[in-house]
Write a protein that holds these residues in place. Structure first.
Motif, PDB file in Angstrom:
ATOM      1  N   GLY A  24      26.842 -70.102 -12.000  1.00 41.89           N
ATOM      2  CA  GLY A  24      27.331 -69.676 -10.603  1.00 41.89           C
ATOM      3  C   GLY A  24      27.205 -71.100  -9.772  1.00 41.89           C
ATOM      4  N   PRO A  25      27.851 -71.197  -8.492  1.00 43.35           N
ATOM      5  CA  PRO A  25      27.754 -72.183  -7.784  1.00 43.35           C
ATOM      6  C   PRO A  25      26.367 -72.858  -7.429  1.00 43.35           C
ATOM      7  CG  PRO A  25      28.619 -70.420  -6.714  1.00 43.35           C
ATOM      8  CD  PRO A  25      28.368 -70.216  -7.869  1.00 43.35           C
ATOM      9  N   PRO A  26      26.085 -74.306  -7.225  1.00 45.46           N
ATOM     10  CA  PRO A  26      24.900 -74.659  -6.741  1.00 45.46           C
ATOM     11  C   PRO A  26      24.556 -73.602  -5.408  1.00 45.46           C
ATOM     12  CG  PRO A  26      26.298 -76.366  -7.339  1.00 45.46           C
ATOM     13  CD  PRO A  26      27.220 -75.075  -7.313  1.00 45.46           C
ATOM     14  N   GLU A  27      23.107 -73.423  -5.420  1.00 44.33           N
ATOM     15  CA  GLU A  27      22.671 -72.606  -4.067  1.00 44.33           C
ATOM     16  C   GLU A  27      21.608 -73.420  -3.361  1.00 44.33           C
ATOM     17  OE1 GLU A  27      21.695 -68.408  -5.228  1.00 44.33           O
ATOM     18  OE2 GLU A  27      22.216 -69.329  -7.132  1.00 44.33           O
ATOM     19  N   ARG A  28      21.479 -73.346  -2.129  1.00 45.80           N
ATOM     20  CA  ARG A  28      20.182 -73.593  -1.512  1.00 45.80           C
ATOM     21  C   ARG A  28      19.549 -72.659  -0.846  1.00 45.80           C
ATOM     22  NH1 ARG A  28      20.564 -76.592  -4.927  1.00 45.80           N
ATOM     23  NH2 ARG A  28      20.606 -78.832  -5.246  1.00 45.80           N
ATOM     24  N   PHE A  29      18.201 -72.622  -0.788  1.00 45.22           N
ATOM     25  CA  PHE A  29      17.283 -71.498  -0.274  1.00 45.22           C
ATOM     26  C   PHE A  29      16.909 -71.808   1.353  1.00 45.22           C
ATOM     27  CE2 PHE A  29      17.569 -71.266  -4.803  1.00 45.22           C
ATOM     28  CZ  PHE A  29      17.849 -69.831  -4.760  1.00 45.22           C
ATOM     29  N   ALA A  30      16.974 -70.600   2.137  1.00 42.34           N
ATOM     30  CA  ALA A  30      16.533 -70.662   3.405  1.00 42.34           C
ATOM     31  C   ALA A  30      15.187 -71.713   3.553  1.00 42.34           C
ATOM     32  CB  ALA A  30      16.557 -69.850   4.340  1.00 42.34           C
ATOM     33  N   PRO A  31      14.754 -72.614   4.444  1.00 37.89           N
ATOM     34  CA  PRO A  31      13.401 -73.173   4.500  1.00 37.89           C
ATOM     35  C   PRO A  31      12.289 -71.943   4.486  1.00 37.89           C
ATOM     36  CG  PRO A  31      14.785 -74.418   5.970  1.00 37.89           C
ATOM     37  CD  PRO A  31      15.772 -72.992   5.352  1.00 37.89           C
ATOM     38  N   THR A  32      11.307 -72.305   4.167  1.00 41.59           N
ATOM     39  CA  THR A  32      10.020 -71.283   4.364  1.00 41.59           C
ATOM     40  C   THR A  32       9.843 -70.998   5.797  1.00 41.59           C
ATOM     41  OG1 THR A  32       8.992 -72.002   2.371  1.00 41.59           O
ATOM     42  CG2 THR A  32       7.733 -70.721   3.679  1.00 41.59           C
ATOM     43  N   ARG A  33       9.901 -69.817   6.138  1.00 41.61           N
ATOM     44  CA  ARG A  33       9.694 -69.448   7.681  1.00 41.61           C
ATOM     45  C   ARG A  33       8.229 -69.738   8.200  1.00 41.61           C
ATOM     46  NH1 ARG A  33      12.791 -65.157   6.027  1.00 41.61           N
ATOM     47  NH2 ARG A  33      10.974 -63.733   6.460  1.00 41.61           N
ATOM     48  N   VAL A  34       7.791 -70.474   9.218  1.00 45.54           N
ATOM     49  CA  VAL A  34       6.658 -70.848   9.727  1.00 45.54           C
ATOM     50  C   VAL A  34       6.464 -69.697  10.814  1.00 45.54           C
ATOM     51  CG1 VAL A  34       5.527 -72.698  10.711  1.00 45.54           C
ATOM     52  CG2 VAL A  34       7.298 -73.450   9.398  1.00 45.54           C
ATOM     53  N   PRO A  35       5.217 -68.946  10.767  1.00 47.34           N
ATOM     54  CA  PRO A  35       4.781 -68.238  11.630  1.00 47.34           C
ATOM     55  C   PRO A  35       4.783 -68.908  13.073  1.00 47.34           C
ATOM     56  CG  PRO A  35       3.110 -68.201   9.905  1.00 47.34           C
ATOM     57  CD  PRO A  35       4.083 -69.283   9.630  1.00 47.34           C
ATOM     58  N   SER A  36       5.174 -68.084  14.107  1.00 50.88           N
ATOM     59  CA  SER A  36       5.197 -68.819  15.331  1.00 50.88           C
ATOM     60  C   SER A  36       3.802 -69.127  15.837  1.00 50.88           C
ATOM     61  CB  SER A  36       5.646 -67.783  16.637  1.00 50.88           C
ATOM     62  OG  SER A  36       5.456 -66.418  16.255  1.00 50.88           O
ATOM     63  N   SER A  37       2.570 -68.287  15.354  1.00 49.35           N
ATOM     64  CA  SER A  37       1.459 -68.889  15.993  1.00 49.35           C
ATOM     65  C   SER A  37       0.555 -68.330  14.674  1.00 49.35           C
ATOM     66  CB  SER A  37       1.062 -68.325  17.345  1.00 49.35           C
ATOM     67  OG  SER A  37       0.987 -67.008  17.093  1.00 49.35           O
ATOM     68  N   ALA A  38       0.226 -69.088  13.648  1.00 46.76           N
ATOM     69  CA  ALA A  38      -0.544 -68.953  12.486  1.00 46.76           C
ATOM     70  C   ALA A  38      -2.072 -68.807  13.150  1.00 46.76           C
ATOM     71  CB  ALA A  38      -0.381 -69.840  11.621  1.00 46.76           C
ATOM     72  N   ARG A  39      -2.752 -67.985  12.827  1.00 47.68           N
ATOM     73  CA  ARG A  39      -4.114 -68.156  13.189  1.00 47.68           C
ATOM     74  C   ARG A  39      -4.920 -69.165  12.288  1.00 47.68           C
ATOM     75  NH1 ARG A  39      -6.768 -61.985  12.900  1.00 47.68           N
ATOM     76  NH2 ARG A  39      -4.911 -60.963  11.817  1.00 47.68           N
ATOM     77  N   LEU A  40      -5.814 -69.782  13.067  1.00 53.86           N
ATOM     78  CA  LEU A  40      -6.631 -70.748  12.645  1.00 53.86           C
ATOM     79  C   LEU A  40      -8.107 -70.020  12.619  1.00 53.86           C
ATOM     80  CD1 LEU A  40      -5.719 -73.900  14.961  1.00 53.86           C
ATOM     81  CD2 LEU A  40      -5.037 -73.327  12.507  1.00 53.86           C
ATOM     82  N   GLN A  41      -8.364 -68.997  12.852  1.00 50.97           N
ATOM     83  CA  GLN A  41      -9.638 -68.397  12.475  1.00 50.97           C
ATOM     84  C   GLN A  41      -9.679 -66.861  12.433  1.00 50.97           C
ATOM     85  OE1 GLN A  41     -12.826 -68.500  15.651  1.00 50.97           O
ATOM     86  NE2 GLN A  41     -11.784 -70.554  16.274  1.00 50.97           N
ATOM     87  N   LEU A  42     -10.534 -66.334  11.745  1.00 48.48           N
ATOM     88  CA  LEU A  42     -10.476 -64.869  11.629  1.00 48.48           C
ATOM     89  C   LEU A  42     -11.688 -64.450  11.490  1.00 48.48           C
ATOM     90  CD1 LEU A  42      -9.119 -62.372  10.747  1.00 48.48           C
ATOM     91  CD2 LEU A  42      -9.075 -63.213   8.369  1.00 48.48           C
ATOM     92  N   ASP A  43     -12.412 -63.504  12.273  1.00 45.49           N
ATOM     93  CA  ASP A  43     -13.606 -62.952  12.256  1.00 45.49           C
ATOM     94  C   ASP A  43     -13.926 -61.911  11.066  1.00 45.49           C
ATOM     95  OD1 ASP A  43     -16.189 -62.123  12.874  1.00 45.49           O
ATOM     96  OD2 ASP A  43     -15.795 -61.481  15.082  1.00 45.49           O
ATOM     97  N   LEU A  44     -14.723 -62.524  10.414  1.00 46.82           N
ATOM     98  CA  LEU A  44     -15.068 -61.547   9.054  1.00 46.82           C
ATOM     99  C   LEU A  44     -16.028 -60.543   9.446  1.00 46.82           C
ATOM    100  CD1 LEU A  44     -15.290 -64.467   6.284  1.00 46.82           C
ATOM    101  CD2 LEU A  44     -13.353 -63.189   6.862  1.00 46.82           C
ATOM    102  N   ARG A  45     -16.686 -60.562  10.706  1.00 48.67           N
ATOM    103  CA  ARG A  45     -17.644 -59.611  10.850  1.00 48.67           C
ATOM    104  C   ARG A  45     -17.010 -58.297  11.728  1.00 48.67           C
ATOM    105  NH1 ARG A  45     -20.838 -64.054  14.051  1.00 48.67           N
ATOM    106  NH2 ARG A  45     -18.820 -63.828  14.617  1.00 48.67           N
ATOM    107  N   GLY A  46     -15.816 -58.305  12.218  1.00 48.50           N
ATOM    108  CA  GLY A  46     -15.233 -57.684  13.068  1.00 48.50           C
ATOM    109  C   GLY A  46     -14.700 -56.540  12.379  1.00 48.50           C
ATOM    110  N   GLY A  47     -14.652 -56.332  11.171  1.00 47.72           N
ATOM    111  CA  GLY A  47     -14.115 -55.323  10.365  1.00 47.72           C
ATOM    112  C   GLY A  47     -12.654 -55.226  10.094  1.00 47.72           C
ATOM    113  N   GLU A  48     -11.983 -56.109  10.286  1.00 45.40           N
ATOM    114  CA  GLU A  48     -10.410 -56.400  10.174  1.00 45.40           C
ATOM    115  C   GLU A  48     -10.233 -56.592   8.856  1.00 45.40           C
ATOM    116  OE1 GLU A  48      -8.443 -59.305  12.401  1.00 45.40           O
ATOM    117  OE2 GLU A  48      -6.562 -59.090  11.299  1.00 45.40           O
ATOM    118  N   ILE A  49     -10.825 -57.465   8.099  1.00 44.95           N
ATOM    119  CA  ILE A  49     -11.039 -57.869   6.702  1.00 44.95           C
ATOM    120  C   ILE A  49     -12.033 -56.885   5.970  1.00 44.95           C
ATOM    121  CG2 ILE A  49     -11.172 -59.352   5.003  1.00 44.95           C
ATOM    122  CD1 ILE A  49      -8.628 -59.335   6.392  1.00 44.95           C
TER     123      ILE A  49
END
Ligand SMILES: Cc1cc2nc3c(=O)[nH]c(=O)nc-3n(C[C@H](O)[C@H](O)[C@H](O)COP(=O)(O)OP(=O)(O)OC[C@H]3O[C@@H](n4cnc5c(N)ncnc54)[C@H](O)[C@@H]3O)c2cc1C
Length: 420
Positions: free
Chosen positions: A316-341
């Motif tokens: 097939g013809p050469p292809e290029r792939f869309a850049p990896t999408r960067v999340p608009s605001s990636a979390r820098l921390q996560l409370d492991l005591r809060g029950g979310e994880i």
């Protein structure tokens, strides 16, 4: 000898009956060199005991080739399930009549005047040469920060993980975005759980490029055949994470964009735990850009190979792939005591286990010192390690040439000692 009695003598002991140890046995038999293959579990033990239920190879069936055995089934472009890989390796053991002793754990290997003394759960063996084919992935590598995780968050490694139902309900933090991490993140997300994936350096690959499996390109273009003594930074090449690939009947790509579309939340590399909070590195944009750039370079190399080989028209013809999408605001921390994880899955790689090797050939990072499988101790050899002799070394299809060459060296060593 510390008072130990040798009850058996053999020229060569091979440790491990995975495909690497069995390939060693194949070439030893071809040279009529007497040997034993010692296996603590069963043939293909790692595939039986250390993978999750939905596991499939990420290499296509036609690439499952061992000395004298090729895939001959109806689906050469498919990917073997765990049961199929186990059967394939068992078939190889039978075909090559490997002298395997199962249920025989090697607990010590020591040097002697004329070779090695091997202590096993079944007795003592004296030999001239030893082939270490005990695997590169005996233990999950879990970073020390795991010890600071609050106790009510469950922690699992890929060795413990079997299927989503075994996890408590609730959110999962998967750490590591190589083959294992992306596969487990996707499976857990599909089970309906909120999933966060912590991403560090990774290798992005499409499943299919120009109509062919990306691993066909690695094979055909010769990328995988690059020899260890031609690689610029061998230490780095040997530590390269596994590619973001999954083998599914649909032949789907499982890169970070695919995971984002599935609803997996991406965060940066997990750097620390402070007061019960996971702290993630920023700079996801740079990490993604680097992986995208390396992918572009690889595809450029493939295209160049196709052009110079004159095979462009068949593809097939050469292809290029869309850049990896960067999340608009990636979390820098996560409370492991809060029950979310509720659960953390450490997909942070694997390492070998040489605790039984009483020969000073393991460096401070726990890696065997060797030159293309010839270990830094006469008569001691290794097989099945990353980029052992070529880039394909770690894969099933990479063992044939490595094993032939390493056993060739071993045969010369044994012959010299016999002649002396
Ligand atoms: C998650 C994962 C996915 C992979 N996917 C692919 C893939 O898609 N395609 C591919 O080609 N490769 C893949 N690989 C890479 C590679 O093919 C496997 O790691 C393969 O199992 C390595 O084969 P081996 O024979 O070197 O080691 P192993 O298969 O690990 O065999 C080593 C054997 O040694 C035995 N052993 C270890 N220590 C001792 C001891 N002290 N005494 C006696 N016996 C001992 C173990 O029980 C084991 O049976 C994957 C690896 C992993 C970890």
């Amino acid at each position: 000898m510390r008072g130990r009695v040798i009850i058996e003598r053999v020229t060569t002991v091979v440790i491990g009956a995975g495909h690497a140890g069995l390939a060693a046995s194949h070439f030893l038999s071809e040279r009529s060199l007497d040997h034993l293959v010692l296996e603590r579990g069963e043939v293909a033990n790692s595939w039986r005991r250390e993978r999750w239920d939905s596991f499939r190879l990420l290499t296509p069936n036609w690439q499952s080739r061992l000395p004298g055995l090729h895939y001959e089934g109806p689906d050469p472009d498919g990917y073997m399930t765990m049961g199929e890989v186990t059967e394939f390796i068992e078939r190889f053991a039978k075909l090559s009549r490997a002298p395997v002793r199962t249920g025989t754990n090697v607990t010590s290997v020591r040097r002697t005047d004329d070779g090695y003394h091997v202590t096993t759960s079944q007795g003592e063996i004296g030999c001239r040469a030893v082939v270490v084919a005990s695997g590169a992935c005996n233990r999950p590598a879990v970073p020390p920060l795991s010890e600071a995780v609050p106790p009510d968050v469950e922690q699992l490694t890929p060795f413990d993980y079997r299927e989503p139902g075994q996890l408590p309900d609730g959110g999962v933090l998967v750490v590591g975005a190589s083959a294992t991490g992306v596969q487990l993140a996707a499976e857990l997300r599909r089970s309906g759980r909120p999933v966060i994936l912590s991403v560090g350096e990774h290798v992005r690959l499409p499943r299919i490029y120009r109509g062919r499996d990306v691993l066909w390109w690695m094979d055909a273009s010769g990328v995988w055949d690059q020899r260890y003594d031609e690689v610029d930074d061998l230490t780095r090449a040997r530590r390269l994470p596994s590619p973001q690939l999954v083998g599914t009947p649909e032949r789907t790509t499982l890169d970070l964009n695919a995971l984002t579309s599935l609803g997996v939340e991406l965060v940066g590399r997990w750097a620390a735990v402070r007061d019960g909070r996971a702290l993630f590195s920023g700079g996801l944009r740079n990490v993604f850009a680097l992986a995208d750039l390396k992918l572009e370079r690889l595809l450029d190399a493939f295209d160049e190979w196709a052009r110079t080989r004159g095979v462009d028209a068949e593809l097939g013809p050469p292809e290029r792939f869309a850049p990896t999408r960067v999340p608009s605001s990636a979390r820098l921390q996560l409370d492991l005591r809060g029950g979310e994880i509720r659960t953390i899955v450490w997909a942070t790689g694997f390492r070998p286990d040489y605790t039984w090797l009483d020969v000073p050939v393991v460096d401070e990072k726990g890696r065997l010192r060797h030159d293309g499988g010839v270990v830094d101790s006469p008569g001691l050899y290794a097989l099945g390690l990353p980029v052992l002799r070529r880039r394909r070394s770690t894969f099933i299809n990479g063992i044939e040439d490595d094993a032939r060459e390493v056993i060739g060296h071993l045969a010369r060593h044994v012959a010299v000692r016999r002649g002396s």
